[in-house]
Design a protein around this motif. Structure first.
Motif, PDB file in Angstrom:
ATOM      1  N   THR A  57       0.843  -1.366   0.039  1.00 53.66           N
ATOM      2  CA  THR A  57       0.025  -0.105   0.007  1.00 53.66           C
ATOM      3  C   THR A  57       1.112   1.215   0.082  1.00 53.66           C
ATOM      4  O   THR A  57       1.965   1.005   0.814  1.00 53.66           O
ATOM      5  CB  THR A  57      -0.736   0.015   1.225  1.00 53.66           C
ATOM      6  N   GLU A  58       0.233   2.202  -0.846  1.00 53.61           N
ATOM      7  CA  GLU A  58       0.965   3.669  -0.507  1.00 53.61           C
ATOM      8  C   GLU A  58       0.044   4.502  -0.148  1.00 53.61           C
ATOM      9  O   GLU A  58      -1.052   4.594  -0.820  1.00 53.61           O
ATOM     10  CB  GLU A  58       1.610   3.965  -1.978  1.00 53.61           C
ATOM     11  N   LYS A  59      -0.001   5.344   0.956  1.00 53.19           N
ATOM     12  CA  LYS A  59      -0.551   6.270   1.518  1.00 53.19           C
ATOM     13  C   LYS A  59      -0.055   7.442   1.326  1.00 53.19           C
ATOM     14  O   LYS A  59       0.898   7.962   1.866  1.00 53.19           O
ATOM     15  CB  LYS A  59      -0.965   6.035   3.099  1.00 53.19           C
ATOM     16  N   ALA A 117       5.602  16.030  -2.680  1.00 50.68           N
ATOM     17  CA  ALA A 117       4.745  14.866  -2.028  1.00 50.68           C
ATOM     18  C   ALA A 117       5.380  14.120  -1.112  1.00 50.68           C
ATOM     19  O   ALA A 117       6.572  13.802  -1.150  1.00 50.68           O
ATOM     20  CB  ALA A 117       4.275  13.957  -3.302  1.00 50.68           C
ATOM     21  N   VAL A 118       4.585  13.676  -0.207  1.00 54.29           N
ATOM     22  CA  VAL A 118       5.042  13.038   0.997  1.00 54.29           C
ATOM     23  C   VAL A 118       4.038  11.462   0.963  1.00 54.29           C
ATOM     24  O   VAL A 118       2.795  11.762   1.307  1.00 54.29           O
ATOM     25  CB  VAL A 118       4.929  13.653   2.429  1.00 54.29           C
ATOM     26  N   SER A 119       4.612  10.438   0.918  1.00 49.28           N
ATOM     27  CA  SER A 119       3.473   9.366   1.187  1.00 49.28           C
ATOM     28  C   SER A 119       4.105   8.232   2.091  1.00 49.28           C
ATOM     29  O   SER A 119       5.467   8.336   2.145  1.00 49.28           O
ATOM     30  CB  SER A 119       3.529   8.676  -0.288  1.00 49.28           C
ATOM     31  N   PHE A 120       3.546   7.458   2.425  1.00 43.77           N
ATOM     32  CA  PHE A 120       3.945   6.324   3.447  1.00 43.77           C
ATOM     33  C   PHE A 120       3.624   4.746   2.715  1.00 43.77           C
ATOM     34  O   PHE A 120       2.416   4.676   2.460  1.00 43.77           O
ATOM     35  CB  PHE A 120       3.199   6.267   4.645  1.00 43.77           C
ATOM     36  N   LEU A 121       5.058   4.209   2.485  1.00 47.67           N
ATOM     37  CA  LEU A 121       4.943   2.917   1.615  1.00 47.67           C
ATOM     38  C   LEU A 121       4.826   1.712   2.838  1.00 47.67           C
ATOM     39  O   LEU A 121       5.529   1.782   3.752  1.00 47.67           O
ATOM     40  CB  LEU A 121       6.101   2.722   0.721  1.00 47.67           C
ATOM     41  N   GLU A 122       3.865   0.861   2.567  1.00 46.19           N
ATOM     42  CA  GLU A 122       3.881  -0.544   3.284  1.00 46.19           C
ATOM     43  C   GLU A 122       3.979  -1.490   2.212  1.00 46.19           C
ATOM     44  O   GLU A 122       3.149  -2.096   1.844  1.00 46.19           O
ATOM     45  CB  GLU A 122       2.597  -0.310   4.147  1.00 46.19           C
ATOM     46  N   ILE A 123       5.246  -1.998   2.278  1.00 43.46           N
ATOM     47  CA  ILE A 123       5.815  -2.973   1.287  1.00 43.46           C
ATOM     48  C   ILE A 123       5.623  -4.125   1.986  1.00 43.46           C
ATOM     49  O   ILE A 123       6.261  -4.426   3.144  1.00 43.46           O
ATOM     50  CB  ILE A 123       7.174  -2.766   0.738  1.00 43.46           C
ATOM     51  N   ASP A 124       4.981  -5.327   1.488  1.00 43.84           N
ATOM     52  CA  ASP A 124       4.894  -6.561   2.250  1.00 43.84           C
ATOM     53  C   ASP A 124       5.008  -7.808   0.621  1.00 43.84           C
ATOM     54  O   ASP A 124       4.200  -8.698   0.857  1.00 43.84           O
ATOM     55  CB  ASP A 124       3.674  -6.755   2.972  1.00 43.84           C
ATOM     56  N   GLY A 125       5.741  -7.360  -0.042  1.00 41.22           N
ATOM     57  CA  GLY A 125       5.670  -8.289  -1.114  1.00 41.22           C
ATOM     58  C   GLY A 125       6.948  -7.736  -2.240  1.00 41.22           C
ATOM     59  O   GLY A 125       8.029  -7.252  -1.395  1.00 41.22           O
ATOM     60  N   GLN A 126       6.596  -8.105  -3.339  1.00 46.27           N
ATOM     61  CA  GLN A 126       7.752  -7.895  -4.032  1.00 46.27           C
ATOM     62  C   GLN A 126       7.428  -6.639  -5.100  1.00 46.27           C
ATOM     63  O   GLN A 126       6.401  -6.637  -5.952  1.00 46.27           O
ATOM     64  CB  GLN A 126       8.229  -8.920  -4.998  1.00 46.27           C
ATOM     65  N   MET A 127       8.069  -5.673  -4.889  1.00 46.29           N
ATOM     66  CA  MET A 127       7.744  -4.362  -5.774  1.00 46.29           C
ATOM     67  C   MET A 127       8.247  -4.491  -7.214  1.00 46.29           C
ATOM     68  O   MET A 127       9.409  -4.921  -7.350  1.00 46.29           O
ATOM     69  CB  MET A 127       8.605  -3.071  -5.252  1.00 46.29           C
TER      70      MET A 127
END
Length: 326
Positions: free
Chosen positions: A32-34, A84-94
């Motif tokens: 997810t990217e928030k 821009a500022v975002s929060f990345l929640e990586i739980d896989g392969q980008m």
């Protein structure tokens, strides 16, 4: 009850304040990217609180762009808010991706390019970041590796740790995998070239569109990665030691500093907006103000870990006051 205002209803002379936004979420196969602060057209978050609550970023820019960005930035970028500022929640392969620079993006898409800084807030033992080529590459070689899915083998591998700061230049391929939480600060651009997507069809790759925009030289990781308080530490270093003020990135597009706020700090904004992201603890942003009778007082806004706040250029002076030991 929230009153929604359109730009013609907003009061031009009303005092601006520290602004936070409701985050817009984009779901991906890798996580997810928030978006906390973004003026991207397709991403247009709304203000969370205060008298601007419920209005979108574009609404504010339409009416207050000069007061938010600052005269000099407004004169250069116009109505485009540049960061821009975002929060990345990586739980896989980008996917393996890259972005154009300002010149190419402006000529081809009438948009900004995308320089990015990643700040790692969480990283599992099996997390990996891939950045730039580990040797000289050619356009034909890259094209073949993107089609057969072996492009990651040609990229530098970084074992990320909490506190790492990673500079991703335009034209530099990058990717990530595993469990990662990242604060991403970048130019406000939605232009992304997907060179290889493990979940997609190789024929849908954007490698042909990006082939002349990529940096094919070997990337020196020591110039991109900052660890242990060093300005350019090797990937084997430990976690970051924050001094009073650590410069993470200084570029033509934007600069990023890491601050440890142990005592109240007075900030004079000058002629530019500032964005703060609270990494640990909590803090009060106090803005000098006057009440209806002319008396002076401080307007306090409390922010905690994970919050991002936009300080408009219109707020010329304010104080950062820690409300938590860390």
């Amino acid at each position: 009850m929230i009153q929604y205002l359109n730009p013609t209803q907003m009061e031009q002379n009303k005092k601006l304040y520290p602004i936070t936004f409701n985050r817009e979420k984009e779901m991906h196969s890798w996580g997810t990217e928030k978006f906390a602060i973004a003026d991207l057209g397709i991403v247009d978050p709304t203000v969370k609180d205060g008298w601007l609550a419920g209005n979108t970023f574009s609404d504010i820019m339409e009416t207050y762009i000069e007061r938010v960005s600052g005269e000099e930035i407004y004169g250069y970028y116009g109505r485009q808010f540049p960061v821009a500022v975002s929060f990345l929640e990586i739980d896989g392969q980008m996917p393996v991706m890259c972005h154009p620079d300002d010149e190419a993006a402006g000529q081809r898409y009438d948009a900004l390019g995308r320089r990015t800084l990643w700040y790692i807030t969480e990283a599992s033992e099996n997390a990996r970041i891939y950045l730039g080529f580990n040797g000289e590459m050619t356009a034909s070689g890259l094209y073949e590796k993107c089609l057969d899915g072996t492009v990651r083998d040609s990229l530098n591998v970084i074992i990320p740790q909490k506190g790492d700061a990673l500079h991703i230049s335009p034209g530099t391929p990058y990717s990530a995998e595993g469990h990662l939480r990242i604060v991403a600060i970048s130019e406000a651009s939605a232009i992304t070239f997907t060179l290889y997507d493990p979940e997609g069809n190789p024929e849908d790759s954007h490698v042909a569109d990006a082939i002349d925009l990529i940096d094919y030289g070997r990337t020196d990781i020591s110039s991109c990665l900052k660890r242990s308080g060093s300005q350019a530490a090797a990937p084997s270093s430990g976690s970051r030691t924050v001094t009073a003020d650590s410069q993470l990135l200084s570029s033509r597009e934007f600069s990023v500093k890491e601050m440890k706020v142990s005592d109240p700090v007075k900030v004079t904004a000058g002629n530019s907006f500032t964005i703060y992201v609270c990494l640990e603890g909590s803090i009060s942003i106090q803005v000098p103000s006057k009440n209806e009778s002319g008396g002076s007082h401080m307007e306090n806004s409390l922010f905690k870990k994970g919050d991002a706040v936009l300080m408009p250029a219109d707020i010329e002076e304010f104080f950062l006051v820690p409300t938590d030991r860390d």
